[in-house]
Design a protein around this motif. Structure first.
Motif, PDB file in Angstrom:
ATOM      1  N   GLY A 154      51.572-133.631  34.182  1.00  0.00           N
ATOM      2  CA  GLY A 154      51.455-132.441  34.775  1.00  0.00           C
ATOM      3  C   GLY A 154      52.939-131.683  34.587  1.00  0.00           C
ATOM      4  N   VAL A 155      53.170-130.805  35.155  1.00  0.00           N
ATOM      5  CA  VAL A 155      54.584-130.014  35.073  1.00  0.00           C
ATOM      6  C   VAL A 155      54.888-129.898  36.903  1.00  0.00           C
ATOM      7  CG1 VAL A 155      56.016-128.145  34.762  1.00  0.00           C
ATOM      8  CG2 VAL A 155      54.197-128.797  33.092  1.00  0.00           C
ATOM      9  N   TYR A 156      56.049-130.507  37.185  1.00  0.00           N
ATOM     10  CA  TYR A 156      56.415-130.722  38.419  1.00  0.00           C
ATOM     11  C   TYR A 156      57.744-130.008  38.678  1.00  0.00           C
ATOM     12  CZ  TYR A 156      52.740-134.110  38.001  1.00  0.00           C
ATOM     13  OH  TYR A 156      51.458-134.763  37.851  1.00  0.00           O
ATOM     14  N   HIS A 157      58.038-129.537  39.890  1.00  0.00           N
ATOM     15  CA  HIS A 157      59.387-128.871  40.127  1.00  0.00           C
ATOM     16  C   HIS A 157      59.758-129.511  41.359  1.00  0.00           C
ATOM     17  CE1 HIS A 157      58.260-125.572  37.351  1.00  0.00           C
ATOM     18  NE2 HIS A 157      56.975-125.982  37.676  1.00  0.00           N
ATOM     19  N   GLY A 158      61.342-129.500  41.242  1.00  0.00           N
ATOM     20  CA  GLY A 158      62.197-130.213  42.560  1.00  0.00           C
ATOM     21  C   GLY A 158      63.546-129.304  42.387  1.00  0.00           C
ATOM     22  N   GLU A 159      63.864-129.435  43.715  1.00  0.00           N
ATOM     23  CA  GLU A 159      65.178-128.536  43.834  1.00  0.00           C
ATOM     24  C   GLU A 159      66.204-129.321  44.540  1.00  0.00           C
ATOM     25  OE1 GLU A 159      65.112-124.706  45.015  1.00  0.00           O
ATOM     26  OE2 GLU A 159      63.675-123.915  43.627  1.00  0.00           O
ATOM     27  N   SER A 160      67.640-129.181  44.619  1.00  0.00           N
ATOM     28  CA  SER A 160      68.426-129.760  45.493  1.00  0.00           C
ATOM     29  C   SER A 160      69.366-128.569  45.685  1.00  0.00           C
ATOM     30  CB  SER A 160      69.192-130.961  45.058  1.00  0.00           C
ATOM     31  OG  SER A 160      70.017-131.525  46.023  1.00  0.00           O
ATOM     32  N   GLU A 161      70.360-128.917  46.752  1.00  0.00           N
ATOM     33  CA  GLU A 161      71.464-127.838  46.840  1.00  0.00           C
ATOM     34  C   GLU A 161      72.598-128.460  47.076  1.00  0.00           C
ATOM     35  OE1 GLU A 161      71.294-123.969  49.823  1.00  0.00           O
ATOM     36  OE2 GLU A 161      71.793-125.793  50.869  1.00  0.00           O
ATOM     37  N   MET A 162      73.886-127.871  46.465  1.00  0.00           N
ATOM     38  CA  MET A 162      75.099-128.583  46.602  1.00  0.00           C
ATOM     39  C   MET A 162      76.118-127.383  47.511  1.00  0.00           C
ATOM     40  SD  MET A 162      77.965-129.470  43.998  1.00  0.00           S
ATOM     41  CE  MET A 162      78.133-127.690  43.515  1.00  0.00           C
ATOM     42  N   VAL A 163      76.760-127.767  48.675  1.00  0.00           N
ATOM     43  CA  VAL A 163      77.170-126.856  49.483  1.00  0.00           C
ATOM     44  C   VAL A 163      78.799-126.877  49.172  1.00  0.00           C
ATOM     45  CG1 VAL A 163      77.758-126.075  51.828  1.00  0.00           C
ATOM     46  CG2 VAL A 163      75.635-127.080  51.436  1.00  0.00           C
ATOM     47  N   SER A 164      79.589-125.943  49.028  1.00  0.00           N
ATOM     48  CA  SER A 164      80.927-125.925  48.663  1.00  0.00           C
ATOM     49  C   SER A 164      81.221-126.384  47.248  1.00  0.00           C
ATOM     50  CB  SER A 164      81.737-126.695  49.512  1.00  0.00           C
ATOM     51  OG  SER A 164      83.077-126.746  49.272  1.00  0.00           O
ATOM     52  N   ASP A 165      82.160-125.518  46.721  1.00  0.00           N
ATOM     53  CA  ASP A 165      82.599-125.864  45.153  1.00  0.00           C
ATOM     54  C   ASP A 165      83.949-126.504  45.463  1.00  0.00           C
ATOM     55  OD1 ASP A 165      83.729-123.458  45.575  1.00  0.00           O
ATOM     56  OD2 ASP A 165      82.654-122.574  44.243  1.00  0.00           O
ATOM     57  N   THR A 203      58.074-132.648  33.168  1.00  0.00           N
ATOM     58  CA  THR A 203      56.962-132.697  32.340  1.00  0.00           C
ATOM     59  C   THR A 203      56.410-134.142  32.022  1.00  0.00           C
ATOM     60  OG1 THR A 203      57.137-130.315  31.566  1.00  0.00           O
ATOM     61  CG2 THR A 203      55.456-131.692  30.444  1.00  0.00           C
ATOM     62  N   ILE A 204      55.387-134.404  32.608  1.00  0.00           N
ATOM     63  CA  ILE A 204      54.706-135.774  32.177  1.00  0.00           C
ATOM     64  C   ILE A 204      53.579-135.632  31.172  1.00  0.00           C
ATOM     65  CG2 ILE A 204      53.662-137.962  32.878  1.00  0.00           C
ATOM     66  CD1 ILE A 204      54.837-137.584  35.574  1.00  0.00           C
ATOM     67  N   ASP A 205      53.765-135.912  29.924  1.00  0.00           N
ATOM     68  CA  ASP A 205      52.712-135.808  28.860  1.00  0.00           C
ATOM     69  C   ASP A 205      52.455-136.996  28.118  1.00  0.00           C
ATOM     70  OD1 ASP A 205      51.235-134.834  27.030  1.00  0.00           O
ATOM     71  OD2 ASP A 205      52.749-133.730  25.979  1.00  0.00           O
ATOM     72  N   SER A 248      61.978-135.148  44.964  1.00  0.00           N
ATOM     73  CA  SER A 248      61.056-134.158  45.772  1.00  0.00           C
ATOM     74  C   SER A 248      59.974-133.463  44.664  1.00  0.00           C
ATOM     75  CB  SER A 248      62.093-133.198  45.936  1.00  0.00           C
ATOM     76  OG  SER A 248      62.804-132.538  44.872  1.00  0.00           O
ATOM     77  N   ALA A 249      60.473-133.521  43.085  1.00  0.00           N
ATOM     78  CA  ALA A 249      59.625-132.884  42.350  1.00  0.00           C
ATOM     79  C   ALA A 249      58.201-133.758  42.145  1.00  0.00           C
ATOM     80  CB  ALA A 249      60.165-132.941  40.963  1.00  0.00           C
ATOM     81  N   LEU A 250      58.553-135.416  42.205  1.00  0.00           N
ATOM     82  CA  LEU A 250      57.510-136.106  41.859  1.00  0.00           C
ATOM     83  C   LEU A 250      56.736-136.742  43.319  1.00  0.00           C
ATOM     84  CD1 LEU A 250      59.127-137.968  38.963  1.00  0.00           C
ATOM     85  CD2 LEU A 250      57.109-136.101  39.128  1.00  0.00           C
TER      86      LEU A 250
END
Length: 594
Positions: free
Chosen positions: A237-248, A263-265, A354-356
């Motif tokens: 399948g195709v799986y989506h995950g996100e994260s966030e970085m605060v401040s640069d 993508t797991i194929d 988070s994606a998996l």
């Protein structure tokens, strides 16, 4: 004259594979015991590796995994750069992030190994040097906007040529480093590589190159077959995950999105981070070698959760493909600053897990509390000498997983728990600091059927002159960071806090990526969050909860409110009747809602 390929003896293959592992570990031990910097000999922020002639990893001792998996890309470039101009006795130094390096401070020594006049292997040592030039001692400065402000760039260059020291090159490197002991650490890395070379040459003398190469190919193929079989059991399948970085580091309100599509194929897996935000103007960019290493760490955690043991070599990662868009946070355009990149391993980890989570619920971990530490530098008033140190004793907690609590105070995901914390007394001996306390932070673990790992709280006094401190972390509560998420009913991870108490009695909330003056007598207080929980906290064993209350790791209030366990304040014993009633009430309420 024709040569016959030796038949493979699986037992000999296993013996040789374990021998290479032992050699890489001996190299690391020698490096730690002969180095001068606490970053090496106390913390172990280093790796030692054995590669084959083509630059494929055969074995490694990954004290700092993010460096370990960042050691191979420079060798690929070295092989291309020098071509046939590699000779016995050569020693090559490299750190440049724009020719394969993972961090400019993480400097590598690469030594070719010859047998009967032919290149057969490489030994390598790579570690975080206490200083590598740039505008700030130690390299960490949020104000840096380009690579030259961060470090002295070292593309591949020979410091020994055919066994002879190139004094001109050696002096050039040394002239751009503030601390004389750093070059002693480079000597220790050369010595570690020489030990690896000696042992590999002894193996080749005993078994011959044909036997060695044949059995190493068998080991690599075996690792690849094992991991492909493991991936094939994962749902396609195709799986989506996100994260966030605060401040640069330049704008504390700025937020950056790190996003992956997995993508797991069949037997292969692709990690595509193309939708990650564009690169930052400051030092919060991650070179692709570092980003790829972070992906490998997350992938290994997923594989290890299947209770299989696969040697850490090139075959293990053959089924993996990574994609990092040019000009993004994870593959910035030249001449971007990147010193913070290794620390962004936490965001990579969060993306992958988070994606998996739904596809591999029994393998992923809940959210981690992201890394927090400081780099401190100044002048020691007792000696008049400059100092630099990293406070990696600050430890956040990892997330829990199905069947296991998070490890307490594991710390940075980029080291996978392998990098050590300096002994507090050594911290005081090697730099002008006094440790007030360092301990677990009670109530910091996210509640769950399996709780997250505990974080820590620490306080130390800075007595350095002209001292500065740089925070190199994430998840600062005052900046509005989002905590790592709990899974399947588990509670979220904690956040971090850094507080400066100045000698004049004033105080200041220290940001996540901020450089500031530290007047003598400044006290630094740190609260590091714990990891997120996994599963319904009311399903956790009540006796286990009560034991944590008795040991001081958990308050009676949190035990009651988040676990439904009532502990008598006077006796510290479980009130079993009250606990049954409280848990039963919650179960009844939940049933009525449904």
């Amino acid at each position: 004259m024709t040569t016959t390929t030796p038949a493979v003896d699986p037992i000999l293959a296993s013996v040789l594979q374990r021998r290479l592992d032992a050699i890489s570990k001996e190299m690391a031990t020698l490096l730690m015991r002969s180095s001068r910097s606490p970053i090496f000999n106390e913390i172990g922020d280093l790796v030692t590796v054995i590669f084959d002639a083509h630059g494929r990893t055969l074995a490694q001792a990954e004290y700092a995994a993010i460096i370990a998996f960042g050691a191979r890309p420079p060798l690929e470039y070295i092989l291309e750069y020098f071509g046939d101009d590699i000779h016995e006795g050569d020693v090559i130094i490299h750190n440049d992030v724009f020719t394969g390096g993972n961090q400019n401070a993480d400097t590598g020594i690469y030594m070719p190994i010859f047998h009967d006049g032919q290149l057969v292997a490489w030994s390598a040592a790579k570690g975080h040097l206490a200083d590598i030039g740039g505008m700030t001692a130690g390299g960490y400065d949020p104000n840096a906007k380009e690579v030259w402000q961060e470090a002295f760039r070292i593309p591949p260059v020979k410091i020994y040529e055919s066994g002879v020291l190139r004094k001109d090159v050696w002096d050039l490197v040394a002239a751009n480093i503030r601390f004389s002991f750093v070059m002693e650490d480079v000597k220790a890395m050369v010595g570690a590589c020489a030990i690896g070379r000696r042992h590999i040459q002894a193996l080749l003398g005993r078994y011959g190159r044909a036997t060695f190469d044949t059995h190493m190919e068998y080991v690599l193929d075996s690792s690849e077959r094992q991991v492909r079989a493991e991936i094939s059991r994962w749902p396609d399948g195709v799986y989506h995950g996100e994260s966030e970085m605060v401040s640069d580091g330049l704008d504390p309100t700025r937020r950056y999105r790190i996003a992956c599509e997995i993508t797991i194929d069949g037997e292969e897996i692709t990690f595509d981070f193309s939708h990650t935000d564009d690169q930052a103007p400051g030092f919060t960019n991650m070179p692709p070698a570092s980003a790829s290493g972070a992906v490998r760490i997350a992938f290994l955690m997923l594989v290890a959760a299947g209770d299989i043991v696969i040697p850490t070599n090139e075959g293990l990662f053959a089924p993996i493909r990574t994609v990092f868009r040019k000009g993004s946070l994870l593959n910035p355009n030249f001449p971007a600053a990147t010193i913070f990149g290794n620390q962004m391993s936490d965001e990579i980890m969060e993306c992958v897990m988070s994606a998996l989570a739904d596809a591999l619920p029994d393998r992923v971990t809940a959210g981690w509390a992201k890394y927090m530490a400081t780099a401190l530098h100044g002048t020691d008033p007792a000696t008049g000498e400059p100092y630099v140190t990293l406070t990696v004793f600050q430890r956040t907690g990892p997330g829990a997983m199905n069947g296991s609590h998070g490890w307490d105070a594991l710390g940075f995901s980029g080291t996978a728990g392998q990098m050590r914390a300096a002994d507090p007394e050594m911290f005081e001996i090697t730099s002008p600091h006094f440790m007030e306390y360092h301990e677990y932070l009670p109530d910091s673990a996210g509640a769950g059927r399996w709780r997250g790992g505990l974080g820590t709280r620490s306080a130390w006094r800075s007595d350095g002159v002209h001292a500065h401190g740089v925070t190199m972390g994430e998840d600062i509560e005052a900046e509005g960071a989002t905590p790592g998420l709990g899974l399947f009913g588990g509670h979220d991870a904690g956040l971090n806090r850094m507080l400066l108490e100045y000698p004049d009695g004033s105080a200041y909330e220290w940001g996540s990526k901020e450089i500031t003056d530290l007047p003598p007598g400044t006290v630094i207080r740190s609260w590091c969050g714990g990891g997120a929980g996994y599963g319904d906290p009311f399903e956790r064993d009540a006796a286990e909860v009560a034991e944590e209350v008795r040991s001081g790791l958990l308050s009676a209030a949190k035990a009651r409110d988040e676990y439904g366990v009532v502990v008598d304040a006077a006796t510290n014993l479980t009130d079993e009747a009250a606990t049954r009633a409280l848990r039963g009430l919650r179960a009844t309420t939940t049933k009525e809602k449904n």
